[in-house]
Design an enzyme around this catalytic site. Structure first.
Site, PDB file in Angstrom:
ATOM      1  N   TYR A   4      16.410  78.997 -18.267  1.00  0.00           N
ATOM      2  CA  TYR A   4      15.711  77.622 -18.383  1.00  0.00           C
ATOM      3  C   TYR A   4      15.211  77.214 -17.059  1.00  0.00           C
ATOM      4  CZ  TYR A   4      15.238  72.759 -19.481  1.00  0.00           C
ATOM      5  OH  TYR A   4      14.727  71.447 -19.618  1.00  0.00           O
ATOM      6  N   LYS A  63      11.028  76.507 -16.218  1.00  0.00           N
ATOM      7  CA  LYS A  63      10.527  75.259 -15.515  1.00  0.00           C
ATOM      8  C   LYS A  63      10.004  75.326 -14.161  1.00  0.00           C
ATOM      9  CE  LYS A  63      11.481  72.698 -19.080  1.00  0.00           C
ATOM     10  NZ  LYS A  63      10.397  72.107 -19.988  1.00  0.00           N
TER      11      LYS A  63
END
Length: 254
Positions: free
Chosen positions: A159, A163
């Site tokens: 994750y 990002k």
């Protein structure tokens, strides 16, 4: 003496596309933009929640339309945006997280998270920008990123990586399209209370970690994002591009 005049935060006459609009942060962003006067196109994969949201917003006098779309389907997304656009504003809140220790990451999980958070976001942003370039119009493109685009965290290697990638292409796109007055920015929230984050908040160990990191002493609510998205979409942010607006309660301050 001539006093300066505050730029308008209003979005009357603007067309906005909000991806991931069926719930959570995306839904809040859609409402905020519509309240500020924009005509908002709600995008998500399913129609049920989108139509229910449209009905509720329309009942309150907001200008709303629905566009069922999976932004991971690049060809369909580009065709739909070209057919329905140009859009003055993009808010991409579509995202996915599958948290595990890095040693336990599976290839299918890696591919699923990366496909939506990076590839889908990249090509959706590009599609909106292409419409603006053809129409010779300015615009504001906003990707909902995360505080995890600026730090690391246990069980969040994939994750965080996605990002960080969003922050990278945002800066490059901002440089490329700046001469055309197309602004590209990210909003980076901390943990926000939504249906998707409830499992995290039900974990005492995770809540202890979160409470220790958020200096303001509380988790975020979707309302904490609404003013920020209107600001970045509006003329009040006319000189802001290629940057991140951190709404993290001070998480990244140390």
């Amino acid at each position: 003496m001539t006093l300066p005049k505050t730029p308008s935060f209003r979005l009357d006459g603007k067309r906005a596309l909000v991806a991931g609009a069926s719930s959570g942060i995306g839904q809040a962003c859609a409402v905020a933009l519509a309240e500020a006067g924009a005509h908002v196109t709600l995008v998500a994969r399913g129609t049920g929640k989108l139509n229910a949201l449209k009905d509720e917003m329309t009942a309150q006098g907001m200008q709303v339309s629905v566009l069922p779309l999976d932004i991971c389907d690049i060809a369909k997304t580009e065709t739909a945006v070209a057919d329905q656009g140009p859009y003055d504003i993009l808010v991409n809140s579509a995202g996915l997280a599958r948290h595990t220790p890095a040693t336990d990451t599976t290839e299918p999980d890696y591919d699923a998270v990366t496909n939506l958070n990076v590839k889908g976001a990249y090509f959706l942003t590009r599609a909106i920008a292409k419409g603006l370039l053809i129409a010779n119009k300015p615009g504001s493109l906003i990707n909902i990123s995360s505080q995890m685009a600026h730090v690391g965290a246990i069980d969040r290697a994939v994750y965080c990586g996605t990002k960080h990638a969003v922050e990278g292409f945002t800066k490059s796109m901002a440089i490329e399209w700046g001469p055309h007055q197309i602004r590209v920015n990210t909003i980076c929230p901390t943990f926000i209370r939504t249906p998707l984050t409830e499992p995290t908040f039900s974990n005492p160990d995770r809540m202890k970690w979160i409470n220790e990191k958020i200096k303001l002493g509380r988790i975020g609510e979707v309302e904490d994002i609404m003013g920020a998205v209107v600001f970045l979409a509006s003329d009040a942010a006319a000189l802001i591009t290629g940057t991140s607006l951190l709404i993290d309660g001070g998480w990244t301050a140390d």
